[in-house]
Design a protein around this motif. Structure first.
Motif, PDB file in Angstrom:
ATOM      1  N   ILE A 149      -9.086   9.724   1.787  1.00 13.68           N
ATOM      2  CA  ILE A 149      -9.106   8.503   1.037  1.00 13.68           C
ATOM      3  C   ILE A 149      -9.839   9.194  -0.278  1.00 13.68           C
ATOM      4  O   ILE A 149      -9.735   8.977  -1.821  1.00 13.68           O
ATOM      5  CB  ILE A 149      -9.540   7.692   1.533  1.00 13.68           C
ATOM      6  CG1 ILE A 149      -8.168   7.248   2.859  1.00 13.68           C
ATOM      7  CG2 ILE A 149      -9.572   6.328   0.821  1.00 13.68           C
ATOM      8  CD1 ILE A 149      -8.974   5.950   3.497  1.00 13.68           C
ATOM      9  N   THR A 169       0.765  -1.173  -0.098  1.00 13.23           N
ATOM     10  CA  THR A 169       0.135  -0.131   0.147  1.00 13.23           C
ATOM     11  C   THR A 169       0.666   1.052  -0.038  1.00 13.23           C
ATOM     12  O   THR A 169       0.257   2.344  -0.138  1.00 13.23           O
ATOM     13  CB  THR A 169      -1.200  -0.292   1.366  1.00 13.23           C
ATOM     14  OG1 THR A 169      -0.700  -0.325   2.166  1.00 13.23           O
ATOM     15  CG2 THR A 169      -2.472  -0.820   1.242  1.00 13.23           C
ATOM     16  N   GLY A 181       1.092   2.552  -3.193  1.00 11.16           N
ATOM     17  CA  GLY A 181      -0.284   3.503  -3.577  1.00 11.16           C
ATOM     18  C   GLY A 181      -0.327   4.646  -3.435  1.00 11.16           C
ATOM     19  O   GLY A 181       0.493   5.474  -2.591  1.00 11.16           O
ATOM     20  N   ALA A 182      -1.876   4.659  -2.547  1.00 14.16           N
ATOM     21  CA  ALA A 182      -2.203   6.401  -2.084  1.00 14.16           C
ATOM     22  C   ALA A 182      -2.088   6.308  -0.626  1.00 14.16           C
ATOM     23  O   ALA A 182      -2.204   8.004  -0.284  1.00 14.16           O
ATOM     24  CB  ALA A 182      -3.749   5.984  -1.685  1.00 14.16           C
ATOM     25  N   LEU A 183      -1.387   5.623   0.282  1.00 10.37           N
ATOM     26  CA  LEU A 183      -0.729   6.206   1.353  1.00 10.37           C
ATOM     27  C   LEU A 183      -0.181   6.388   1.996  1.00 10.37           C
ATOM     28  O   LEU A 183      -0.789   7.955   2.259  1.00 10.37           O
ATOM     29  CB  LEU A 183      -0.503   4.439   2.255  1.00 10.37           C
ATOM     30  CG  LEU A 183      -0.490   4.624   3.965  1.00 10.37           C
ATOM     31  CD1 LEU A 183      -1.791   4.812   3.675  1.00 10.37           C
ATOM     32  CD2 LEU A 183      -0.004   2.853   4.544  1.00 10.37           C
ATOM     33  N   PHE A 239      -4.330  -1.078   6.801  1.00  6.87           N
ATOM     34  CA  PHE A 239      -4.581  -1.484   5.298  1.00  6.87           C
ATOM     35  C   PHE A 239      -4.088  -2.333   4.314  1.00  6.87           C
ATOM     36  O   PHE A 239      -2.825  -2.776   5.008  1.00  6.87           O
ATOM     37  CB  PHE A 239      -4.225  -0.060   4.588  1.00  6.87           C
ATOM     38  CG  PHE A 239      -5.199   1.310   4.907  1.00  6.87           C
ATOM     39  CD1 PHE A 239      -6.574   1.337   4.398  1.00  6.87           C
ATOM     40  CD2 PHE A 239      -4.413   2.367   5.620  1.00  6.87           C
ATOM     41  CE1 PHE A 239      -7.029   2.651   5.282  1.00  6.87           C
ATOM     42  CE2 PHE A 239      -4.986   3.767   5.846  1.00  6.87           C
ATOM     43  CZ  PHE A 239      -6.126   4.029   5.492  1.00  6.87           C
ATOM     44  N   TYR A 254      -8.758  10.045  -3.950  1.00  5.81           N
ATOM     45  CA  TYR A 254      -8.892   9.130  -5.178  1.00  5.81           C
ATOM     46  C   TYR A 254      -9.834  10.174  -6.378  1.00  5.81           C
ATOM     47  O   TYR A 254      -9.477   9.879  -7.368  1.00  5.81           O
ATOM     48  CB  TYR A 254     -10.465   8.556  -5.182  1.00  5.81           C
ATOM     49  CG  TYR A 254      -9.260   7.025  -3.993  1.00  5.81           C
ATOM     50  CD1 TYR A 254      -8.208   6.458  -3.917  1.00  5.81           C
ATOM     51  CD2 TYR A 254     -10.700   5.530  -3.600  1.00  5.81           C
ATOM     52  CE1 TYR A 254      -7.928   5.118  -4.053  1.00  5.81           C
ATOM     53  CE2 TYR A 254     -10.196   5.100  -3.464  1.00  5.81           C
ATOM     54  CZ  TYR A 254      -8.889   4.575  -2.286  1.00  5.81           C
ATOM     55  OH  TYR A 254      -8.319   3.581  -2.220  1.00  5.81           O
ATOM     56  N   LEU A 273     -11.541  -0.202  -0.271  1.00  9.38           N
ATOM     57  CA  LEU A 273     -11.558   0.903  -0.974  1.00  9.38           C
ATOM     58  C   LEU A 273     -11.659   0.612  -2.097  1.00  9.38           C
ATOM     59  O   LEU A 273     -11.789   1.626  -3.032  1.00  9.38           O
ATOM     60  CB  LEU A 273     -10.518   1.610  -0.239  1.00  9.38           C
ATOM     61  CG  LEU A 273     -10.803   1.798   1.741  1.00  9.38           C
ATOM     62  CD1 LEU A 273      -8.937   2.267   1.780  1.00  9.38           C
ATOM     63  CD2 LEU A 273     -11.306   2.670   2.186  1.00  9.38           C
ATOM     64  N   ARG A 274     -10.661  -0.230  -2.837  1.00 10.74           N
ATOM     65  CA  ARG A 274     -10.293  -0.557  -4.242  1.00 10.74           C
ATOM     66  C   ARG A 274     -10.049  -1.578  -4.649  1.00 10.74           C
ATOM     67  O   ARG A 274      -9.747  -2.097  -3.891  1.00 10.74           O
ATOM     68  CB  ARG A 274     -10.023   0.179  -5.112  1.00 10.74           C
ATOM     69  CG  ARG A 274      -8.629   0.814  -4.995  1.00 10.74           C
ATOM     70  CD  ARG A 274      -7.859   1.960  -5.605  1.00 10.74           C
ATOM     71  NE  ARG A 274      -6.566   2.056  -5.016  1.00 10.74           N
ATOM     72  CZ  ARG A 274      -5.573   1.550  -5.931  1.00 10.74           C
ATOM     73  NH1 ARG A 274      -5.686   0.767  -6.837  1.00 10.74           N
ATOM     74  NH2 ARG A 274      -4.237   1.708  -5.742  1.00 10.74           N
ATOM     75  N   ILE A 307      -7.903  -3.192  -1.623  1.00  7.86           N
ATOM     76  CA  ILE A 307      -7.337  -3.136  -0.889  1.00  7.86           C
ATOM     77  C   ILE A 307      -8.454  -2.717   0.682  1.00  7.86           C
ATOM     78  O   ILE A 307      -9.323  -2.024  -0.102  1.00  7.86           O
ATOM     79  CB  ILE A 307      -6.603  -1.629  -0.917  1.00  7.86           C
ATOM     80  CG1 ILE A 307      -5.488  -0.802  -1.776  1.00  7.86           C
ATOM     81  CG2 ILE A 307      -6.529  -0.076   0.157  1.00  7.86           C
ATOM     82  CD1 ILE A 307      -4.998  -0.039  -2.286  1.00  7.86           C
ATOM     83  N   ILE A 356      -2.280   9.772   1.137  1.00 10.77           N
ATOM     84  CA  ILE A 356      -3.267  10.355   2.078  1.00 10.77           C
ATOM     85  C   ILE A 356      -2.309  10.966   3.919  1.00 10.77           C
ATOM     86  O   ILE A 356      -2.598  11.342   4.744  1.00 10.77           O
ATOM     87  CB  ILE A 356      -3.966   8.904   2.463  1.00 10.77           C
ATOM     88  CG1 ILE A 356      -4.554   8.475   1.460  1.00 10.77           C
ATOM     89  CG2 ILE A 356      -4.620   9.087   4.423  1.00 10.77           C
ATOM     90  CD1 ILE A 356      -5.726   6.957   1.312  1.00 10.77           C
TER      91      ILE A 356
HETATM   92  C1  BEZ Z   1      -4.356   2.713  -2.090  1.00  6.32           C
HETATM   93  O1  BEZ Z   1      -3.945   2.743  -2.509  1.00  6.32           O
HETATM   94  O2  BEZ Z   1      -5.954   2.885  -2.558  1.00  6.32           O
HETATM   95  C2  BEZ Z   1      -5.039   2.843  -0.945  1.00  6.32           C
HETATM   96  C3  BEZ Z   1      -3.478   2.770   0.396  1.00  6.32           C
HETATM   97  C4  BEZ Z   1      -3.486   2.538   1.528  1.00  6.32           C
HETATM   98  C5  BEZ Z   1      -4.913   3.458   2.004  1.00  6.32           C
HETATM   99  C6  BEZ Z   1      -5.692   3.679   1.813  1.00  6.32           C
HETATM  100  C7  BEZ Z   1      -5.624   3.361  -0.193  1.00  6.32           C
END
Ligand code: BEZ
Length: 317
Positions: free
Chosen positions: A288, A100, A103-105, A144, A292, A159-160, A268, A108
């Motif tokens: 989050i 993670t 990704g978005a972590l 996560f 996104y 979440l996705r 996730i 965030i």
């Molecule tokens: C994501 O990559 O979508 C993600 C990763 C960690 C926490 C929340 C979203």
């Protein structure tokens, strides 16, 4: 009877040995035996079959053990939530699986620190299974992870569903093309899966994607971490299915190809304690969605930029 009795009994029940339980509890054996005896006297029944080797639980002991574990978990959870409510220990601890982080972590976490500078944010690496235990013990507040598991005391949200890609050594026959590749094509070669333990893990999810199609990979090597798996791919030892965001881990010796199967994804999953209504967790959840939305806009922008510029017919003078 107090919580100490429960804690001592659970340690003996799980270790199946007074010696090991005493070591785990950092006490000597005689007081441990006394406490268990007191507990049995108070209940008026035997919880342990002391004749059995290794030590066994009686039927009443098995029932009492399950309830005692639940009560101790509830105690830990109550302490964590009370501390949080009273703001004595205000901080947000996030458990995450390593992938993670690609990704978005990170984004965030950066946004959270900017919006709540007064709340220390702690990030600790944990497998999905470890996250469940750590949430109940009050060691983390949010997890996560990537593995679905049911626990009535935890709240879980997918979440996705992240698409998977196949990591291939550059010299490999499958590396020649860049289009989608099928799981059947991948299964003909050795697969690297991770983590080795604790199970169930992302490794089982990957193996069941193959098995859902009646496929059995030619050979499976288990390793503990994604980084190791990709290193072994680079060394030509096999192929590995990783979440698409791991492509950020660019290595000259590895290429990534998308998969033909649209269900070849990895979720996730955000987990929290069932009744935790902290405002910090609420903010994290909002961030989050915000990230996104930002990512969707950035993706559109990038696609727009990479499109050939269309020039219309020249207008006549
Ligand atoms: C994501 O990559 O979508 C993600 C990763 C960690 C926490 C929340 C979203």
């Amino acid at each position: 009877m107090d919580f100490r009795h429960l804690k001592y009994f659970v340690a003996v029940a799980q270790e199946r040995s007074f010696t090991r339980a005493a070591e785990r509890l950092y006490i000597s054996q005689p007081p441990l035996s006394r406490q268990i005896q007191q507990l049995e006297e108070e209940l008026g029944l035997k919880l342990l079959d002391r004749e059995a080797r290794p030590l066994a639980l009686t039927e009443a002991g098995r029932f009492f053990h399950a309830r005692a574990v639940r009560m101790l978990e509830q105690l830990d959870e109550t302490i964590a939530m009370t501390r949080r409510l009273s703001q004595v220990d205000r901080r947000l601890v996030i458990g995450f699986v390593p992938s993670t982080m690609y990704g978005a972590l990170p984004r965030i976490a950066r946004l959270f620190r900017a919006r709540r500078p007064q709340v220390p944010l702690v990030l600790v690496e944990k497998t999905t299974v470890e996250q469940g235990e750590a949430l109940k013990a009050g060691q983390i507040d949010v997890g996560f992870g990537r593995v679905r598991f049911d626990d009535p005391s935890l709240r879980r949200e997918v979440l996705r569903e992240e698409p998977l890609v196949l990591a291939i050594p550059t010299e490999h026959s499958l590396a020649g093309e860049s289009g989608p590749v099928s799981l059947a094509q991948a299964a003909a070669f050795p697969q690297l899966v991770y983590p080795r333990k604790p199970r169930p893990s992302y490794a089982d999810h990957i193996l069941s994607l193959f098995r859902d199609q009646g496929l059995e990979p030619a050979e499976v090597q288990e390793v503990q971490e994604m980084q190791t798996a990709l290193g072994l791919v680079a060394a030509g030892m096999g192929l590995c299915l990783v979440p698409a965001s791991a492509q950020r881990l660019r290595r000259d010796e590895v290429v990534y190809r998308p998969l033909l199967e649209s269900n070849a994804t990895s979720p996730i999953i955000m987990s929290t304690r069932l009744n935790d209504q902290s405002e910090d967790i609420a903010l994290l959840r909002e961030l989050i969605d915000e990230v996104y939305r930002l990512q969707a806009v950035e993706k559109l922008e990038a696609e727009r930029k990479s499109m050939p510029v269309l020039t219309g017919p020249r207008s006549s003078p």
